[in-house]
Every structure is written in C-alpha cells, then in structure tokens.
Design a protein around this motif. Structure first.
Motif, mmCIF file in Angstrom:
data_model
loop_
_atom_site.group_PDB
_atom_site.id
_atom_site.type_symbol
_atom_site.label_atom_id
_atom_site.label_comp_id
_atom_site.label_asym_id
_atom_site.label_seq_id
_atom_site.Cartn_x
_atom_site.Cartn_y
_atom_site.Cartn_z
ATOM 1 N N GLN A 46 0.828 -1.210 0.000
ATOM 2 C CA GLN A 46 0.000 0.000 0.000
ATOM 3 C C GLN A 46 0.861 1.259 0.000
ATOM 4 N N ILE A 47 1.930 1.268 0.770
ATOM 5 C CA ILE A 47 2.843 2.420 0.787
ATOM 6 C C ILE A 47 3.462 2.616 -0.588
ATOM 7 N N ASN A 48 3.874 1.506 -1.199
ATOM 8 C CA ASN A 48 4.482 1.617 -2.522
ATOM 9 C C ASN A 48 3.483 2.081 -3.577
ATOM 10 N N GLY A 49 2.168 1.810 -3.348
ATOM 11 C CA GLY A 49 1.162 2.191 -4.330
ATOM 12 C C GLY A 49 0.655 3.608 -4.183
ATOM 13 N N LEU A 50 1.055 4.320 -3.126
ATOM 14 C CA LEU A 50 0.611 5.710 -2.941
ATOM 15 C C LEU A 50 1.255 6.614 -3.986
ATOM 16 N N PRO A 51 0.517 7.688 -4.434
ATOM 17 C CA PRO A 51 1.099 8.620 -5.422
ATOM 18 C C PRO A 51 2.044 9.631 -4.792
ATOM 19 N N CYS A 52 2.473 9.384 -3.578
ATOM 20 C CA CYS A 52 3.388 10.299 -2.902
ATOM 21 C C CYS A 52 4.462 9.473 -2.195
ATOM 22 N N VAL A 53 5.534 10.132 -1.817
ATOM 23 C CA VAL A 53 6.689 9.470 -1.203
ATOM 24 C C VAL A 53 6.491 9.434 0.307
ATOM 25 N N ILE A 54 6.703 8.206 0.931
ATOM 26 C CA ILE A 54 6.627 8.024 2.373
ATOM 27 C C ILE A 54 8.033 7.697 2.873
ATOM 28 N N GLY A 55 8.565 8.486 3.795
ATOM 29 C CA GLY A 55 9.945 8.331 4.253
ATOM 30 C C GLY A 55 10.183 7.086 5.075
ATOM 31 N N GLN A 56 9.184 6.484 5.683
ATOM 32 C CA GLN A 56 9.347 5.350 6.585
ATOM 33 C C GLN A 56 9.286 4.007 5.858
ATOM 34 N N VAL A 57 9.303 4.017 4.532
ATOM 35 C CA VAL A 57 9.151 2.757 3.806
ATOM 36 C C VAL A 57 10.335 1.821 4.033
ATOM 37 N N SER A 58 11.550 2.346 4.171
ATOM 38 C CA SER A 58 12.724 1.489 4.399
ATOM 39 C C SER A 58 12.659 0.795 5.750
ATOM 40 N N ALA A 59 12.203 1.503 6.773
ATOM 41 C CA ALA A 59 12.086 0.898 8.104
ATOM 42 C C ALA A 59 11.065 -0.228 8.101
ATOM 43 N N VAL A 60 9.993 -0.065 7.348
ATOM 44 C CA VAL A 60 8.975 -1.108 7.265
ATOM 45 C C VAL A 60 9.552 -2.355 6.583
ATOM 46 N N LYS A 61 10.363 -2.148 5.542
ATOM 47 C CA LYS A 61 10.996 -3.291 4.875
ATOM 48 C C LYS A 61 11.925 -4.042 5.823
ATOM 49 N N GLU A 62 12.705 -3.310 6.601
ATOM 50 C CA GLU A 62 13.613 -3.932 7.570
ATOM 51 C C GLU A 62 12.842 -4.743 8.600
ATOM 52 N N LEU A 63 11.711 -4.219 9.054
ATOM 53 C CA LEU A 63 10.878 -4.933 10.017
ATOM 54 C C LEU A 63 10.378 -6.240 9.428
ATOM 55 N N LEU A 64 9.989 -6.233 8.170
ATOM 56 C CA LEU A 64 9.510 -7.446 7.531
ATOM 57 C C LEU A 64 10.607 -8.515 7.486
#
Length: 1492
Positions: free
Chosen positions: A863-881
């Motif tokens: 969902q974060i990747n599909g947003l039309p805007c940039v979210i700065g916390q996306v890398s932290a979410v990947k690390e958590l996964l």
C-alpha cells in the motif's frame, strides 16, 4: 351543484437531516433538490434537539389582520358569486328582489345553469329539442323527477331576461321566438336581491357573512333608499325590465287607475307577479289602451333640463328637422313603428326610442325627467368591469393573546369540541367544502405579511439591543435562522444591499383555523422557506415548476372571467382552486401538514397554497442559490410580458456579483459567468438595434443610484440597469431597449441611450468571472497529474497538502476530485502514522495498539508503494519485515525440538513480542510456554499439600487456568486428578454445610465421625473446620451446665438464660438444652404472674423495685424528679440498683437478705425525714403560695390533698383519690375509707397476704433462683413480722376496750338510722294511699306501683347514702372524737401505721389501726368536702367525654325496648310523670330527715 367529498392529494417528500447534514443549510437543500424539486415543495424536520427559543416580545406585538371570506377565495366560486351579483343587480334595477330557488333541497346554481344552457346551444335550441332533462343531468340532478321542466321554468323567470338584455336582443326578436306546448306560466315567483360583495363590511362579532342570509327575504326598499338612488326613483313608475307593483318603490298613496280592463301581454319569457289592483294585458297589433295619469307625490326633483315628457321633445325635434331620414330614425326600437308620438320615449343614454306599451312591462304613462332604456341599464349597471378583488383589513388591532383567544373560541364553537381534539383531515375537508359553497359565508382573519423588522423576528437576532444568552447566540448565528439564511455566503441575495421585506427580511404570519394563503409563486421565482414556531399545523399544497404553466392554463380555462379583468390574478395571492379540480385536469398536486418546529421549502416557480388548522405563528423568507439564476432570468422575461413590477433588478444583481468575483463561491461564480455571458450577448444585440435605428447619442448613468420608480420602463415596468432609452424632449419617460418604439413620437434624433457600462467594460467583467471559474480547472489539472503520476514523479506529502490548501483558500467546490485528493492525503497520513507505530523503538512492543499480521504487514508495504506520494518510513517497514521472517524460522525450529528447558522458549517469545507483529509462531510459543508453566504449578501445589493443606480456592483457580491452557495429554491428566480431588472435597463440604445449617441437629458423636473422616482429605475445608469448632463449643457448653447444676445453690435465671441462648445457636443436638428451656420458661411464667399481682397498669416501676424497700425515700426532690422523668418515658430500670447490689451479689441469697434489712431501716429513716420536710411547708397550702407541691412540681390550687404517709400535698387531679360515692357509708364516719397515699408511697396494687403466700408456694417448686423471689420472701417475712406486732397492739387492754366501744357506737347509730327509714316508709305509704282514689283501673295500678316505689325508696335510701348529695348532707351530723387514747398507745399505733403503710401488702390489721386512730380525732370534714368536689369534677369530665356515645347508646336501647315493650307498659305519659314526681318528693323528705 353538490360538491364531492375532498380527496387528499399525495404527500410531499419529508426529509430528516442528521446533525452533520444540518450544519450546512444550503448545501443540504442542494442535496435534496433533485428529489424535492419534482414535487415543488418539501418538508424538513430538524434534529430533535434543535429547538430555537421564541424571541418575539409578546406584550408589544400588535397587528391588524386581513379579512378573508372563504367562498370568495376559490376561483370558480368567485365567478359564480360575481354572476349572482350581476343578475341580482339587474333585477334590483328592474324593481324586483331576486330569490334563488331550491331544487332537490339544494340552492340552484344559476351560473352553472346559464353556462350549461350556453354549452348545449342556447335556450331556443334546448326548448326545441326538449333537452332540459339533459341539462338537469349535467347539473348533477337525478333523472325521472321532471326536474328539467322545473329548471326551464327557473331559467325563463330569472336568467333568460338578464341574458336577453345583456345580449341586446329586442322585444320584437324576443316575441318572434316560437312557443312550445310544454311551456307553463307561474305567476307566484318573486326573485330576491343580493348585495354587492365589495360594499359589505365584515362582521366584528360574527364569522358568517352576508350570504348566509340569502334564503331570507330582504327588506323592501324604503323611501329613503329611493331618494338616495336616482335609478330606483326613476323606476317607481317606469324603468327598464319587468316591473312588480307594490314593492315599496312607489308612494303609499299612489295607485294606478285602469281605463280599460285590457292590458299588454308580456312575453312568455318574463313572468310578472302583478298587483291585484292592476291588470295589464297586451296583445300584439292591438291599439294602445288609454291610461289615466295621476299626480305623484314625493317625487324627486327632476335633473333634466325640461320637465316635459320626452315625447314632446321628440316632436319638437321632428318639426324642427324636416329631413326624412332624421324623422325615420324616431321609431320604436322594438316594434319599428313611429306612430303614437305621445307614447314614444327617448333614452337619455343611447337616444333610442321606445313605446311605453312596448317595454317589458308596459308603462302606464309617459315618465318625466331623464330616462334610460333597458339596454343602457344593462350596459352601465350589469356589464361594469369587475373591481379588482383583494382582502380588506380588519378594523381592530390584536395582540397575540387576544387573537389566540378569538381563534380558539371560533374553532371550538365551530366544531363543538376542544381545539386540540379536532382531526386535521376533518378541518381540511370542511375548509374545501366552505370554499366551494355559494350559500355558506364564513369569514376568518389572518395576520399575514407582518414585517419582522418592525415587530421582531421569532428567531433570536444579534441586531437586537437586548443581550443574548449563550443558547440564544447559538441560534442567532445558525444558518437555519430565517434572518441569516438569505444572507449566507452561498446565497445570491446577500449581494443585494437593500433590506427587501419578505425576501431578505422575514415576514410573520399569525393564523387561525381556515385562514388561507392562495395559489402563488414567489417573487422572482425564488426559493422560500417557512418555519412554524408554535401552534396548530399548517396544511400546504404544492405544484412542481414544470406544471406551473399547466396550472395557469387550467385556471384561465375554468375561470376566464376573472383573468379578463385581472390578467396577473395569480400574482395577487387572492385566488384558490380546489386541488381535486386541478388534479382532475392533469395538474400534479402534493400536500403536507407542517407541524410546529418543522420547515417547508418551496422551489423556484413552484405554485403553492394552503391554510391553517388553527391558531399558530409562522415565519417565512426567500433565498436564492446559484441554481436559481436561470430561473430568475426567465422570471424577468415573464414579468416583462405581464408588465409586472420587479422587486429588484436582475441585471444589477448579476453585475454586482461579477464586479467582485473573488468573493463568490466557485459554483456561484460559474453560474454568474454563464448568466453574464447571455446578458452581454443580449445587450450587444439590443444596442446594435439602436444603431441601426440611427440613435447614436449616449451618456453614462449610475442606475443603481436612482430610485426604482425613476428607472422603470414605461411599457413593461421592468427595472432598467444596463441600459435604457430616453428622450430629450420627454425627460420623464424612459423605456428598456426591448420597447424602443414605444418611447414617444419624437424623432429619433431626440432619443439617446443611457448606459451603465460600455460594451468594452462588460467583457472585462466577464473575463474576471471566467478566470475565477476557470481557476478551478487549472487546479484540477495539477491534482490529476499528481494523483495519477502522469509524469512519472511521485510528489511529496507537502505538495499534496499545498494543493488542498489552495482549494480551501479559493473556495473550490467539494467535488469528486477534491474528495479524492483528501482521501489520498488521509490514506498517506494514516500510512505514516501506522509506519511510525511499527518502527518506533521508544514505545514497548507489547503496548502498541497496532498488531498487524505478517500478511497485513506485506499488504501495508504494498500500500505504501502504491501511494502517489513518497513516504519516508518505507525502508524501516521493509527492515521490520525481514526481522519477522527471520524470527519465524527460529520459532519453527524450536517448536519441532521442544526443549526441556522452558527458558529458551520464553526467550524466543520475548523476541517475537518485541517485533510488534502478530506472527503465527508466536502464538504457538505462547501456548507451549503456558502449558509447561501450568503443569509445573500443579506439581508444586500437589507436592505442597502433603505438608500444608491447599485451599479450595487455589484448586478452583488452577482448574480455571487449566481450562484456558491448550490441551495435551499431560494437561488433561493433571486436570482429571485435580477435578477428582475437588469433587471429593466439595462433597464433604456439602455434608458439613448441611450439619451447620441446623435444619436437623445431630448429636456430638455423629459430628465427630464426620470430622474424623474428612481429616483424611489433603485439602483445607472451611465447613469442616467450622463444624469442628461448633463441636468444641458444644462440649464446653455441657461442661458449664454441669458446673452450674452442681453448685451450692439453685442456678440463677440469668445464668440459665445465657446458657439457653448459647445452646440454641450451636448446630449440635444436646438433650440438656430442652430441660433448661422448660425451667427458664417456668421462671418467666412465675415472674409474669407476680408482676400482674403487684404492678399497677402501665406502672413505671419494675417488680423488683416494688418488692424491695424504697431506700431513697428521704430524698424527696431527687426521687420526685426522677419519677417524673421515668413516668414520661414509661421506664424505671432499677433491678440492680434497688438494693444497691451488683449482678454478682444478687446470686448470693445471704447478700440479698442482708441488703433487704438494711434497706428497711433506710426506708423508715427516709420517710420520717420526708415527713418532717413536708410538714415544714405551709399547712395547708394556699393558691397564692409560690412553693412547689405535688409530683407535678406545680403551684398549689384549691383542691389539694395531703398524703397520710409522707405528709406531702398533691393536686386532687394528679393522683387517684378515694371515691366516697362508691362506698356504703353509715354515720360511723371513722370506718369510711378516706386514707390517701400518693403514687410515690403506694407503688403497687398491695395484694393481700394470702395471695402472696400462694406465689411463694409456687416459687418453692422452681429449680431456679430469681431476685424477685428472694425479695418477695423478704417482703413476706417483713409483713408477717409487722402483722404479729399489730395483733399484739390491738389485743392490748386499752385498744381492745376502744374497739368494743366503737362497735357498740356503730350499732347504736345504725339503729337510729333504721328507725328513721321505717318512719319515712310509713309516711310514703300514706301519701300513696291518698292518690289511689284518682281512678278505678288506675288505682289498682297505682297501688302496685306504690308498693314497688316503697321498696324502691328503701333501696334508694340505702344507695343514696353513697350519693354525693346524701354524703354532703350527712357531714354536719358527724361528731368526734368518739374515743380517747393514751399518748403511749397513740404513738405505738402511729408507728405501726407508718410501717404498715410502707409495706406493699394489704393487711386487715392496718385498717383496724386506721379506724382507731381516726376515731380518736375530729371528723376530717374539710378533707371529705374536697374528696366530694374532686369526685364531682371528675364525673363532669367523664360525662362530657362520654356524652355523645352515651346518647347514641341510649337511643339504640330505647328503640329496642320500645319494639320489645309489652302493651301493659305502654301507659300514658301522664301516669308516668305522676309516679316520677312522687319519687322526687320521697327523696327530698329522706334528705330532710338525714339533715335533722
């Protein structure tokens, strides 16, 4: 024609907005418009809590209502009434009074009759084809009753003459019509008159109008009426139309003398009721009969220039003008002949000629003065254009209270029931029945169009001077406040500066039942909103805008007569039409009932009308939104065609909004741009037409500064703003550019254009509007690129927020694109928040609210990747996964191995919980750890039970926690063991509980067996412990009982009672308890018997206190104060304090006896001390003394008695005194019972010694010791000792001699009394014998009654010695002292007397000593008199209290005795009166003997 029952139209839409929807009024109205606009009107119910306060100042609110006559409101009914007015006027001018006939018990509808006849081809055609039955059928009459002939007769008599004259048909033409066989003549008809509606003033006291009196004959015109109306005066003898003689139109002494019996024949279409004195018959072609003229009296002065008859003037004209053509013009217009010049009349109106014998009816003579023919009369009087219909104002002013009282009284009287009980549908049907009725006139009043600016709005307003409360301020700024809604930002009217009353400023409406508002549309086809503040409902009818022209066409078609005189009738708000009529012609109509607190919205060009159900108060105002602008432009074009004045200039409104586009709402800007574009194009075309006409002169004009009446088009009345055409020669004239040819006849060179803006300025304004409207498109393109990532670049979150802020600043509409932008921002912010919650290291993982599963975490990342805007916390979410996936691998490996050490699993569990993600393996780890921990806890608990017993609560908690643990074989086995142990324990607990509840007590041996078996269970059982404790107490109780019973003395009652109380509470069956209960009950029974023997009723002393000596007898003040208090409280607790012993001492018999002896001596000493103190007081006390006496502590009175023991003085009413009347007395006064002891000295009943001895015998049988028993024994011993001493004293030589002397003296006095009684008896018999000779049969009865009276007298005398009167008469004969005693003997007897009075025992020796001491004294005459006075006063009080009840009892007994009385006892009253008088004489003689 009878009206059908009113059918209710369908209901309009009703909307109930939520609080969120209610916050935006115009937005909500725009939302419901697609649905509500289809009905024209709709109703809105606000949320329940929205209740604005009523802000009108009721005391200062005064208004003048309009008057409404209901049947004049309906269009078709008004046409019928107008027709009746004209035809009535016609017949009035003819000198006849019109009376509308009844057909089939209904008023004949003359208008409908005339209309149907015209539609069927006219009178001649219907008569020829004999279609009058069809006419009756069209009018709704039943067939088969010959109603057609009746209708034809009425038509001929009433309608046909009027229609004939109205159409201008001549008499010749009339006479030429064919005669039909079916024609009949009825000369008994008399028409009636109807006054003009416009001339009738409303009744102040009555709601019913003039037409209610139609069926009553109107008074005939008086001479005063004739004088005031020149037409009536001219019609006294002559005039147009049929004549009727004797209607009061002639002087009373004027008659017509006939010359011949022949009269002119009237046409068969006019039936005349003739006077019997005049018979006029006329045949066509017959010579005119001579008519003798007579002078007329009281005739009005002629207005014509010549007083000669018109015929002479005609002859002069003929002679003066020899022209043949001119002469031929002087012929009769009816017979076309010019002969009989002297009978030819000239009309002053049209110069036509008529023979006096050709008129209808013929005139007897040539009239003098001016005269008008029938046709002129019809043209001038009956064909006058109808006056514009409107409402009249009432003559009186109302307050809200007075109008409400009037309205409620009217409705209650009309419906004959309370106003709140009248059903709305009943009122609605009755309203339309009255509106459609031509014979019933109901008048109501309506306070309509009241200016709120002058009287104050019903809503709170900030403009008012008074300070508003917080609640009022909230409603004052609400968009639903009708003062606020027209000037809301989205409203068009907020751009009009003027306060237009009714449009921008609300109008108020105060209604009553039936008061109505007629069919209309709002000014400029605007919206309207109506709010009902309070009162009864308001019924509405609405027609949608698409059917507006259809409604107008139907009303014009059905009532063309009204629209001919008033083309803009529907704009006057004075005309109704039945909704059923409109619906039958295809007009869609809806209805609704508006209740208090509800809104009704009407949409542009939606016709609406209605009426009020009763007394209510409403408020209404107009408002306009952006969607109204096209309708407003069309309305101006409509007004231009109707030449109707405008309320404001539509062009000025558009230009004013276009001048400030930045202030406009985006939707409004777009709508204004569209309207402005159309307006500019039209203005260019109009100005081009001026140039083509050659008008080139122009000047700028600020039209907005001119008053409206100075810039209105002279042709169409439109208010000009953009341009107008004027003339230099005619400065007062002005036209719009649509009517440039109607300005004036001056040449075009004199005309010039007056304009507000040039054609170059208008496009500039249009461009600004376009920019404002198109700024949204630019913004929309940016948003679309950003949301759809068309350029491949994702925007930052701040860029999207900037686009949202731009939409808010520029007030863009909340359309789908803006909602999508906001939705995207909301999703992005939610993703940021969730991402921060997942990766935040400061917050413990266990306390995080977000617990995503692994799948949800992956979806969240997508969902974060599909947003039309940039979210700065996306890398932290990947690390958590990645961490989550690594943890899953470790956990799966650990669960496969299942290590024995639980710590490894716990470490893995803690690692998983720190992730903050719901991992499936984590739950498996939790279950495994939980199972291991629970099994360890069970093992520890069962191992500990061998050393210290475990409780049931611990076992139950283990079972509950085991149920929550995931099951496996080890857990199930442990659960089974725990359940078995818990079941056994609960079973023994139930057994112990049954034993403890003591429903059936068990012996100690049984309980010991139960306890012994339960000790084998390794569980702590509370009930078993309680049972064990109860058994221990039972053994202790048995030991205590044995100790008491084995003592030296009988056990005390208190000890046994304590043992019984303890034994009853124990759940153990003990045989000894029953024996104890029997002993205690026997002791209580003896104590109750002793109390009844000694204690007085309601005594304040206890039994022990009475039996013990009064040790504090000398403390007079303390004891008396204490006695008063205890008396008030009915309480005197001194069981322990009576002998001054403690509770332990009372158990020792020796201590009680010793204390009793000591108390005896204290009592003797105390009473002597008390006697001395009391004797020191004034003897005897006087009423004026200030010393306190008596037990009540009050001052002395007249009736005071001295106690023979303590020597204190008491009020006779404060203590029980000896009753002399209840004793049998003799002259031996020393034997009278006059001893008086105060309540403090005589504390008990003082039973005889024999009774006390029987109590002692019963006491000896008791195996229980009582303090009262010990005291009674001591008292008995004291009494016996005193009795022995008293007997010794009485047996002494001196006292024995005294007693013998007193006995002889008593016998001597008794013998004297006996002699007196015998003598009295003899004298009574002699007197009775004298009375025996009064009658024969009466003598025998007298003799018997005398014998009876003699015996009665003896008994009366014996009893009378005990009467108060007899005792008082014997007092003077008492003598004393009768004996003498030596001082030693006297002192000895007085001491014995004092000790005997202290004893609470009655002894005969005490009375003997009292008699001896009394005989040695003087007779106590004063004391005896006081006793008699006291007894007398007490008897009066007792009689007063029991007087009423005694009377009732006597009446009942007398009635019963009378019914059961034998006949011989029913003797005359005279005999009984004689016997009663004889008895009174004997009684008086006995009294005299006693006194002597």
């Amino acid at each position: 024609m009878e009206q059908d029952e009113f059918i209710l139209p369908p209901e309009c839409p009703v909307f109930e907005p939520s609080w969120d929807e209610f916050q935006d009024p115009l937005g909500y109205i725009a939302k419901i418009r697609p649905i509500a606009e289809k009905s024209g009107i709709c109703k809105i119910r606000p949320p329940v809590d929205w209740q604005p306060p009523f802000a009108v100042e009721v005391d200062n609110f005064r208004f003048t209502p309009r008057i409404q006559r209901l049947n004049e409101l309906e269009a078709q009914t008004r046409v019928k009434l107008n027709y009746l007015d004209r035809i009535a006027r016609f017949w009035e001018i003819q000198g006849s009074s019109l009376k509308i006939p009844n057909v089939e018990r209904r008023i004949l509808d003359l208008y409908s009759l005339s209309r149907v006849v015209k539609e069927e081809g006219g009178y001649e055609s219907i008569c020829k084809d004999r279609r009058w039955a069809k006419v009756a059928q069209h009018l709704g009459y039943p067939a088969g009753k010959n109603i057609g002939s009746l209708l034809r007769s009425h038509y001929e008599r009433i309608v046909y003459p009027y229609e004939m004259f109205k159409s201008g048909t001549t008499l010749a033409q009339c006479n030429a019509r064919p005669h039909y066989d079916s024609e009949e003549k009825d000369r008994e008809y008399k028409p009636h008159s109807i006054p003009f509606r416009q001339s009738v003033q409303p009744s102040k006291n009555n709601s019913y109008g003039r037409r209610a009196k139609r069926l009553q004959p109107d008074p005939e015109p008086t001479e005063e009426d004739i004088e005031k109306n020149p037409e009536l005066k001219k019609l006294q003898i002559y005039g147009a139309g049929p004549k009727m003689m004797g209607l009061g139109l002639m002087a009373k002494d004027k008659t017509l003398k006939k010359k011949d019996k022949e009269v002119l024949e009237c046409p068969p279409t006019v039936v005349v009721k003739e006077e019997p004195l005049v018979e006029i018959k006329t045949e066509p072609q017959s010579p005119l009969p001579e008519v003798k003229e007579e002078e007329m009296e009281g005739e009005e002065e002629e207005r014509s220039l010549s007083s000669e008859p018109c015929t002479k003037m005609t002859m002069r004209l003929r002679r003066n003008n020899p022209n043949t053509q001119f002469v031929d013009s002087y012929v009769c217009r009816i017979c076309a002949r010019g002969d009989d010049d002297d009978k030819l009349l000239l009309c002053d109106g049209c110069d036509d000629n008529y023979h006096i014998f050709c008129l209808l009816p013929p005139l007897p003579e040539t009239p003098k003065g001016s005269w008008k023919c029938p046709r002129c009369v019809v043209e001038q009087e009956c064909k006058k254009p109808a006056e514009a219909f409107g409402f009249e104002q009432a003559t009186c002013e109302y307050t809200l209270q007075s109008f409400g009282e009037m309205a409620d009284n009217f409705k209650a009287d009309y419906f004959n029931m309370p106003v709140h009980m009248v059903p709305t549908d009943l009122v609605e049907k009755e309203f339309w029945r009255l509106v459609n009725s031509i014979e019933e006139d109901v008048t109501v009043e309506y306070g309509a169009d009241i200016h709120s600016k002058e009287f104050g709005s019903g809503f709170p307003s900030i403009d008012r001077k008074s300070k508003l409360s917080p609640e009022e301020e909230e409603y004052a700024v609400s968009g639903w406040n009708l003062n606020v809604m027209p000037v809301l930002e989205q409203s068009v009217l907020c751009h009009i500066n003027a306060d237009i009353s009714g449009m921008k400023v609300p109008w108020l409406y105060v209604g009553m039942v039936f008061s109505a508002f007629c069919w209309h549309i709002e000014d400029h086809w605007s919206y309207s909103i109506n709010y009902l503040h309070w009162g009864e409902p308001k019924t509405w009818y609405g027609v949608p805008s698409y059917a507006a022209e259809h409604l107008e066409d139907v009303m014009k078609k059905l009532t063309p007569e009204l629209f001919e005189s008033q083309p803009d009738l529907l704009h006057q708000l004075v005309t109704l039409m039945n909704p059923n009529t409109l619906m039958s012609h295809g007009v869609p109509v809806v209805r609704t009932n508006q209740c208090a607190g509800e809104f009704v919205i009407t949409f542009p060009r939606a016709y609406h009308s209605g009426f009020n159900q009763g007394y209510n108060f409403a408020e209404a105002v107009n408002f306009c939104t952006a969607d109204w602008l096209p309708a407003g432009r069309q309305c101006i074009e409509h007004y231009r065609r109707l030449r109707r004045y405008c309320v404001f200039s539509h062009e000025e409104l558009i230009c004013k909004m276009a001048a400030c586009p930045e202030r406009l709402d985006l939707n409004l800007a777009a709508a204004v741009h569209k309207e402005m574009f159309i307006m500019v194009q039209e203005e260019r075309k109009l100005r081009k037409a001026l140039l083509e006409k050659g008008i080139t002169e122009a000047e700028r004009e600020a039209f907005e500064l001119l008053p409206d009446d100075e810039r209105q088009c002279d042709k169409c009345k439109t208010t000009c703003f953009l341009s107008a055409l004027a003339c230099y020669n005619c400065p007062e004239r002005l036209v719009c550019l649509y009517h440039i040819d109607d300005l004036c006849k001056c040449p075009s060179s004199k005309h010039y254009l007056r304009y507000r803006y040039t054609l170059d300025e208008l496009p500039t304004m249009l461009y600004k509007l376009k920019f404002r409207a198109e700024s949204f498109d630019t913004w929309a393109d940016k948003v679309k690129i950003a949301l759809e990532v068309e350029d491949g670049r994702k925007r930052g979150l701040e860029e999207l927020k900037a686009l949202e802020c731009e939409a808010i600043d520029k007030k863009f509409p909340n359309n789908e694109l803006l909602q999508k932008l906001r939705s995207t921002l909301t999703k992005a912010e939610r993703c940021v928040s969730e991402a921060l919650g997942l990766v935040c290291t400061k917050k413990p993982a266990r306390t995080r609210a977000i617990q995503l599963t692994v799948g949800e975490l992956k979806e969240f990342l997508d969902q974060i990747n599909g947003l039309p805007c940039v979210i700065g916390q996306v890398s932290a979410v990947k690390e958590l996964l990645m961490k989550v996936e690594a943890f899953q691998s470790k956990a799966q490996a650990a669960l496969k191995e299942l290590p024995h050490d639980c710590s490894q699993l716990q470490d893995l569990q803690e690692q998983g919980e720190q992730l903050g993600v719901d991992v499936p393996e984590l739950e498996q780890l939790r279950r495994q750890v939980q199972q291991t921990q629970w099994l360890d806890q069970v093992r520890e608990t069962l191992a500990a039970s061998s050393s210290s017993r475990v409780t049931l609560d611990v076992m139950r908690s283990l079972m509950e926690s085991g149920c929550n643990v995931a099951q496996n074989p080890a857990v199930e086995k442990a659960m089974a063991e725990l359940q078995e142990l818990l079941t056994i324990s609960e079973r023994w607990e139930e057994k112990a509980q049954i034993c403890l509840e003591a429903r059936q007590k068990h012996p100690p041996a049984t309980l010991e067996a139960i306890i012994k078996e339960a000790e084998n269970i390794p569980v702590q059982l509370p009930n078993i412990l309680a049972l064990k404790e109860a058994l221990t107490k039972a053994w202790a109780w048995i030991a205590d009982l044995e100790e008491i019973q084995n003592g030296d003395h009988y056990p005390c009652l208190d000890d046994l009672e304590g043992l019984v109380a303890v034994g009853r509470d124990l759940p153990v069956r003990m045989e000894e308890l029953h024996h104890l209960e029997v002993q205690v009950m026997t002791a209580h029974s003896w104590r109750e018997k002793a109390s009844k023997t000694f204690l007085k009723k309601n005594s304040c002393y206890t039994l022990l206190e009475v039996l013990c000596p009064c040790a504090d007898a000398g403390l007079d003040s303390i004891k008396r104060t204490k006695w008063r208090k205890e008396k008030e409280c009915s309480l005197y607790k001194s069981d322990v304090a009576s002998l001054g012993l403690s509770a332990q001492d009372l158990r020792d018999p020796g201590s009680i006896i010793l204390a009793f002896k000591e108390a005896e001596q204290k009592e003797k000493d105390g009473i002597l001390q008390l006697q001395k103190a009391n004797l020191s007081k004034p003897q005897p006390p006087h009423p004026g003394d200030q010393t306190e006496y008596c037990i009540c502590g009050q001052l002395p009175s007249d009736l005071m008695l001295q106690c023979n023991l303590c020597r204190d003085w008491l009020h006779g009413t404060c203590a029980a005194c000896p009753k002399l009347s209840q004793q049998k007395h003799s002259l031996a006064w020393w034997e009278w019972d006059t001893k008086f002891l105060c309540p403090l000295c005589m504390r008990s009943r003082r039973p005889r010694l024999e009774v006390i001895l029987s109590l002692l015998v019963a006491l000896q049988k008791l195996p229980v010791r009582l303090p009262e028993g010990e005291a009674l024994q001591c008292l008995t011993e004291r009494a016996i000792t005193w009795q022995d001493r008293a007997r010794q004293a009485l047996a002494s030589k001196e006292v024995a001699a005294v007693l013998e002397k007193l006995s002889e003296l008593r016998q001597r006095l008794q013998a004297e009394v006996t002699k007196e009684m015998i003598a009295l008896k003899e004298s009574s018999k002699n007197e009775q014998n004298l009375k025996k000779d009064r009658g024969r049969e009466e003598s025998r009865e007298s003799e018997e009654s005398t014998a009876e009276n003699g015996s009665t007298t003896t008994s009366v005398f014996t009893l009378s010695l005990s009467d108060e009167h007899m005792i008082s008469s014997c007092l003077p004969r008492l003598e004393g002292p009768v004996i003498e005693l030596s001082p030693g003997v006297r002192q000895q007897l007085e001491e014995l007397m004092m000790e005997g009075d202290l004893l609470e025992v009655t002894l005969d020796e005490n009375h003997s000593i009292w008699r001896v001491l009394q005989a040695a004294q003087h007779p106590p005459l004063e004391k005896l008199r006081k006793l008699l006075e006291i007894e007398k006063s007490e008897s009066k009080v007792a009689k007063a209290k029991g007087k009423d009840s005694e009377k009732k009892r006597k009446r009942k007994s007398e009635r019963a005795e009378y019914i059961s009385m034998p006949k011989e006892e029913l003797e005359p009253k005279k005999n009984r009166a004689g016997e009663s008088g004889l008895l009174e004489e004997e009684t008086s003689k006995l009294s005299e003997v006693a006194q002597n």
